[in-house]
Design an enzyme around this catalytic site. Structure first.
Site, PDB file in Angstrom:
ATOM      1  N   HIS A  51       1.016  -1.203   0.137  1.00 59.03           N
ATOM      2  CA  HIS A  51      -0.142   0.160  -0.013  1.00 59.03           C
ATOM      3  C   HIS A  51       0.884   1.280   0.043  1.00 59.03           C
ATOM      4  O   HIS A  51       0.332   2.598   0.046  1.00 59.03           O
ATOM      5  CB  HIS A  51      -0.849  -0.228   1.270  1.00 59.03           C
ATOM      6  CG  HIS A  51      -1.792  -1.223   1.082  1.00 59.03           C
ATOM      7  ND1 HIS A  51      -3.168  -1.041   0.694  1.00 59.03           N
ATOM      8  CD2 HIS A  51      -1.798  -2.535   1.652  1.00 59.03           C
ATOM      9  CE1 HIS A  51      -3.783  -2.336   0.953  1.00 59.03           C
ATOM     10  NE2 HIS A  51      -3.032  -3.283   1.530  1.00 59.03           N
ATOM     11  N   HIS A  61      -8.021  -7.400   0.842  1.00 59.32           N
ATOM     12  CA  HIS A  61      -7.567  -6.413   1.637  1.00 59.32           C
ATOM     13  C   HIS A  61      -8.794  -5.996   2.696  1.00 59.32           C
ATOM     14  O   HIS A  61      -8.702  -5.736   3.682  1.00 59.32           O
ATOM     15  CB  HIS A  61      -7.328  -5.003   0.971  1.00 59.32           C
ATOM     16  CG  HIS A  61      -6.935  -3.993   1.721  1.00 59.32           C
ATOM     17  ND1 HIS A  61      -6.139  -3.891   2.855  1.00 59.32           N
ATOM     18  CD2 HIS A  61      -7.353  -2.559   1.844  1.00 59.32           C
ATOM     19  CE1 HIS A  61      -5.791  -2.559   3.280  1.00 59.32           C
ATOM     20  NE2 HIS A  61      -6.458  -2.003   2.915  1.00 59.32           N
ATOM     21  N   HIS A 167     -14.847   1.112   1.730  1.00 64.52           N
ATOM     22  CA  HIS A 167     -14.310  -0.186   0.924  1.00 64.52           C
ATOM     23  C   HIS A 167     -15.508  -1.382   0.902  1.00 64.52           C
ATOM     24  O   HIS A 167     -15.258  -2.170   0.130  1.00 64.52           O
ATOM     25  CB  HIS A 167     -13.203  -0.734   1.958  1.00 64.52           C
ATOM     26  CG  HIS A 167     -11.951   0.043   1.519  1.00 64.52           C
ATOM     27  ND1 HIS A 167     -11.460   1.152   2.187  1.00 64.52           N
ATOM     28  CD2 HIS A 167     -10.720  -0.471   0.680  1.00 64.52           C
ATOM     29  CE1 HIS A 167     -10.256   1.553   1.542  1.00 64.52           C
ATOM     30  NE2 HIS A 167      -9.937   0.564   1.070  1.00 64.52           N
TER      31      HIS A 167
END
Length: 216
Positions: A51, A61, A167
């Site tokens: 990252h 992730h 996310h």
């Protein structure tokens, strides 16, 4: 005669001083061999979080059952995109911050959207106050057919988020994401994006060398 297509390198430089999310492994490099009387080559070993710098997150992730970056199809990472300026907007980039670039008077929205929030991206320090996407913004972009979102900060979620709501929208809607883009010199508009991740077969992310080209 055909006009040459302009190219923008939108990748952050990677070195020992590159900003890193607190707790992640910073970039380091050790020389395993150096050119000399008994050696014809320089060879180094690198250690870093995937990252660091401009990178693509893998589903792994943010999803324990998600695909590694080496298993993610590449089609989302190459193709038409739109760069939208939301400079100084935060802590969350809301729909109204990007709506000016999505109106009916604009060309059809490409499947990739990159948002610029910095006047100048901080390349030498960690920014705990980074701007992130509002989850609803990603939902609405997905409704319009967007398959990849990108941003010029280290995360599409606030740095102190424990739920990673944006996310989770990416996970649920099957989108791809690019973070730590350098868009300082890029005008708003439509481009061709090329930002392919490495085929790291067990990794949760990968560095990318991201570039934009003016459309053909």
């Amino acid at each position: 005669m055909t006009t040459p297509r302009m190219l923008w390198d939108i990748s952050a430089p990677v070195h020992a001083g590159s900003p890193v999310f607190p707790g992640d492994t910073p970039y380091s490099q050790q020389w395993c061999a150096t050119i000399g009387p008994q050696c014809p080559v320089n060879v180094s070993a690198l250690a870093m979080s995937p990252h660091v710098g401009t990178h693509a997150d893998a589903p792994l992730h943010y999803d324990p059952q998600g695909a590694t970056i080496g298993d993610v199809p590449l089609d989302a990472f190459i193709g038409p995109c739109r760069v939208i300026h939301a400079i100084g907007r935060g802590p969350l980039v809301a729909w109204e911050h990007i709506a000016h670039a999505l109106g009916a008077d604009r060309p059809a929205l490409p499947q990739r959207v990159l948002v610029r929030t910095y006047e100048r991206m901080p390349l030498d320090r960690w920014d705990a106050a980074l701007a992130a996407y509002a989850p609803d913004t990603i939902e609405r972009l997905a409704d319009l057919g967007v398959v990849l979102v990108g941003i010029d900060t280290a995360s599409i979620d606030p740095a102190d988020s424990k739920s990673l709501d944006s996310h989770q929208v990416i996970r649920r809607r099957g989108l791809r994401v690019l973070e730590n883009l350098v868009l300082d010199e890029v005008p708003e508009g439509d481009y061709e994006l090329i930002a392919l991740p490495l085929k790291l077969t067990t990794a949760d992310a990968s560095p990318v060398r991201a570039v934009l080209r003016t459309p053909a």
